[in-house]
Design a protein around this motif. Structure first.
Motif, PDB file in Angstrom:
ATOM      1  N   UNK A  95      -1.711   1.800   3.529  1.00 31.52           N
ATOM      2  CA  UNK A  95      -2.431   2.304   2.368  1.00 31.52           C
ATOM      3  C   UNK A  95      -3.730   1.515   2.207  1.00 31.52           C
ATOM      4  N   UNK A  96      -4.751   2.149   1.624  1.00 30.37           N
ATOM      5  CA  UNK A  96      -6.030   1.465   1.485  1.00 30.37           C
ATOM      6  C   UNK A  96      -6.893   2.170   0.443  1.00 30.37           C
ATOM      7  N   UNK A 122      -5.155   0.531  12.140  1.00 30.71           N
ATOM      8  CA  UNK A 122      -5.447  -0.122  10.864  1.00 30.71           C
ATOM      9  C   UNK A 122      -6.922   0.086  10.559  1.00 30.71           C
ATOM     10  N   UNK A 123      -7.233   0.974   9.609  1.00 28.94           N
ATOM     11  CA  UNK A 123      -8.624   1.315   9.334  1.00 28.94           C
ATOM     12  C   UNK A 123      -9.243   0.417   8.273  1.00 28.94           C
ATOM     13  N   UNK A 124      -8.492  -0.572   7.774  1.00 28.43           N
ATOM     14  CA  UNK A 124      -9.018  -1.449   6.723  1.00 28.43           C
ATOM     15  C   UNK A 124     -10.078  -2.396   7.306  1.00 28.43           C
ATOM     16  N   UNK A 125     -11.181  -2.523   6.581  1.00 29.28           N
ATOM     17  CA  UNK A 125     -12.242  -3.438   6.984  1.00 29.28           C
ATOM     18  C   UNK A 125     -12.121  -4.773   6.263  1.00 29.28           C
ATOM     19  N   UNK A 126     -11.822  -4.724   4.972  1.00 31.61           N
ATOM     20  CA  UNK A 126     -11.684  -5.914   4.141  1.00 31.61           C
ATOM     21  C   UNK A 126     -10.235  -6.024   3.694  1.00 31.61           C
ATOM     22  N   UNK A 127      -9.669  -7.223   3.796  1.00 29.36           N
ATOM     23  CA  UNK A 127      -8.294  -7.447   3.344  1.00 29.36           C
ATOM     24  C   UNK A 127      -8.284  -8.591   2.342  1.00 29.36           C
ATOM     25  N   UNK A 167      -0.900  -7.591   0.830  1.00 30.11           N
ATOM     26  CA  UNK A 167      -2.255  -7.285   1.246  1.00 30.11           C
ATOM     27  C   UNK A 167      -2.770  -6.014   0.573  1.00 30.11           C
ATOM     28  N   UNK A 168      -3.999  -6.081   0.135  1.00 30.28           N
ATOM     29  CA  UNK A 168      -4.713  -4.906  -0.359  1.00 30.28           C
ATOM     30  C   UNK A 168      -5.916  -4.702   0.549  1.00 30.28           C
ATOM     31  N   UNK A 169      -6.005  -3.529   1.152  1.00 28.87           N
ATOM     32  CA  UNK A 169      -7.055  -3.279   2.130  1.00 28.87           C
ATOM     33  C   UNK A 169      -8.099  -2.313   1.616  1.00 28.87           C
ATOM     34  N   UNK A 170      -9.317  -2.486   2.105  1.00 30.42           N
ATOM     35  CA  UNK A 170     -10.443  -1.640   1.738  1.00 30.42           C
ATOM     36  C   UNK A 170     -11.132  -1.163   3.012  1.00 30.42           C
ATOM     37  N   UNK A 171     -11.358   0.130   3.095  1.00 34.90           N
ATOM     38  CA  UNK A 171     -12.160   0.705   4.170  1.00 34.90           C
ATOM     39  C   UNK A 171     -13.534   0.984   3.596  1.00 34.90           C
ATOM     40  N   UNK A 172     -14.541   0.305   4.120  1.00 39.90           N
ATOM     41  CA  UNK A 172     -15.889   0.370   3.546  1.00 39.90           C
ATOM     42  C   UNK A 172     -16.771   1.266   4.398  1.00 39.90           C
ATOM     43  N   UNK A 173     -17.387   2.262   3.758  1.00 33.55           N
ATOM     44  CA  UNK A 173     -18.262   3.191   4.464  1.00 33.55           C
ATOM     45  C   UNK A 173     -19.631   3.197   3.806  1.00 33.55           C
ATOM     46  N   UNK A 174     -20.651   3.018   4.611  1.00 36.92           N
ATOM     47  CA  UNK A 174     -22.018   3.016   4.109  1.00 36.92           C
ATOM     48  C   UNK A 174     -22.695   4.324   4.506  1.00 36.92           C
ATOM     49  N   UNK A 204     -11.816   5.780  -3.521  1.00 35.87           N
ATOM     50  CA  UNK A 204     -10.686   6.688  -3.386  1.00 35.87           C
ATOM     51  C   UNK A 204      -9.437   5.883  -3.056  1.00 35.87           C
ATOM     52  N   UNK A 205      -8.317   6.274  -3.637  1.00 38.69           N
ATOM     53  CA  UNK A 205      -7.050   5.595  -3.384  1.00 38.69           C
ATOM     54  C   UNK A 205      -6.213   6.417  -2.418  1.00 38.69           C
ATOM     55  N   UNK A 206      -6.008   5.881  -1.213  1.00 41.69           N
ATOM     56  CA  UNK A 206      -5.139   6.528  -0.231  1.00 41.69           C
ATOM     57  C   UNK A 206      -3.777   5.836  -0.296  1.00 41.69           C
ATOM     58  N   UNK A 207      -3.060   6.197  -1.370  1.00 44.61           N
ATOM     59  CA  UNK A 207      -1.786   5.557  -1.706  1.00 44.61           C
ATOM     60  C   UNK A 207      -0.643   6.386  -1.115  1.00 44.61           C
ATOM     61  N   UNK A 208      -0.627   6.475   0.197  1.00 43.28           N
ATOM     62  CA  UNK A 208       0.307   7.364   0.887  1.00 43.28           C
ATOM     63  C   UNK A 208       1.725   6.821   0.928  1.00 43.28           C
ATOM     64  N   UNK A 209       1.873   5.494   0.830  1.00 41.85           N
ATOM     65  CA  UNK A 209       3.199   4.870   0.899  1.00 41.85           C
ATOM     66  C   UNK A 209       3.558   4.121  -0.383  1.00 41.85           C
ATOM     67  N   UNK A 210       2.728   4.299  -1.409  1.00 39.34           N
ATOM     68  CA  UNK A 210       3.038   3.726  -2.712  1.00 39.34           C
ATOM     69  C   UNK A 210       2.868   2.235  -2.831  1.00 39.34           C
TER      70      UNK A 210
END
Length: 297
Positions: A205-206, A91-96, A103-110, A219-225
């Protein structure tokens, strides 16, 4: 002293959480050790960097709330930060952001765009761990002597910087063994290319958000819709080619169908020699359907 890359990342995550929390007003913000660590990282940034984080986080939250109906303002949201250990389990999501168990997840990269970091060692069966398909014994016959030599050097207190020809002695033979076994697994198992990308990208997805100084991209990684913004993108069915990156002795490029390309740079993650090596995996090609929005600061 400037914050480390890890601390800067936690500070950015903190900024995103609080941007959503401010906009929702009635949301529940989970306050635990993970959040407290992120808050400390944010506090350790300079005033200028804090302003950049807040501005970028606000842009992200406003954009996603406007474009994803699952995030439209209403009562009852829960927001939290995930432990770094979640990435280890896929699970690469940092913020949920959660509402009614959606759930809507966000992977945050600085300032960087890497995906999951994974290790190789004499004991790690990457085929079983990544794909659910065990590696052939011939793979271990190639890598075990190399990692055992590294284990001996570790006992001697050796440093990577002092090792002569480390690419030829360690990186290249391990990379070659990894490449050959990955190609074999993908050619022999129809689900292996999809599983490899799913493992590296995460099982959910995230949205990936990247802050680069004043600019921020989503970017939307909507791999499973499951996301409300961004076109559905197909996972690969075939590994087309795995080849060395030009002018590099420690990086492979994997080319899949559907437009996916990933680079695997192998490196030592610490100064002292260790009996394992780490991958820095970067996305170098995405399906044409991948949705992206960039706000220039």
């Amino acid at each position: 002293m400037s914050p480390s890359q890890v601390e800067s990342g936690h500070a950015f995550e903190y900024g995103i959480v609080h941007a959503f929390h401010r906009l929702y007003q009635t949301s529940t913000l989970r306050n635990d050790q993970i959040m407290q660590r992120a808050e400390q990282s944010f506090a350790g940034c300079s005033n200028t960097e804090q302003e950049k984080i807040v501005r970028a986080a606000d842009e992200i939250a406003v954009f996603l709330i406007a474009h994803d109906n699952n995030l439209r303002p209403r009562d009852g949201y829960r927001i939290w930060l995930q432990s770094d250990m979640e990435g280890v389990s896929g699970d690469v999501r940092d913020v949920v952001v959660d509402y009614a168990d959606h759930e809507v997840g966000i992977s945050a990269k600085n300032r960087h765009a890497a995906v999951k970091h994974s290790r190789l060692s004499e004991r790690i069966d990457f085929g079983r761990k990544w794909l659910g398909i065990p590696c052939d014994p011939s793979y271990f016959h190639q890598i075990v002597p190399i990692f055992r030599e590294l284990r001996t050097l570790r006992r001697q207190g050796a440093y990577w910087r002092d090792l002569p020809n480390k690419s030829q002695r360690f990186y290249i033979p391990i990379l070659n063994a990894f490449r050959d076994e990955a190609v074999r697994l993908c050619n022999a198992n129809v689900d292996a290319p999809r599983r490899m990308v799913e493992y590296l990208m995460g099982e959910h997805d995230f949205y990936k958000v990247i802050k680069e100084n004043g600019d921020v991209s989503v970017q939307s990684f909507n791999m499973h819709g499951t996301l409300g913004w961004g076109r559905h993108i197909r996972l690969p069915n075939r590994l087309i080619q795995a080849t060395e990156k030009r002018d590099s002795d420690n990086t492979l490029i994997f080319y899949f169908d559907e437009g996916w390309s990933l680079s695997f740079r192998i490196h030592n993650a610490e100064s002292l020699v260790a009996p394992s090596l780490k991958f820095d995996v970067q996305i170098v090609g995405l399906p044409n359907a991948t949705s992206q929005n960039i706000h220039y600061g």
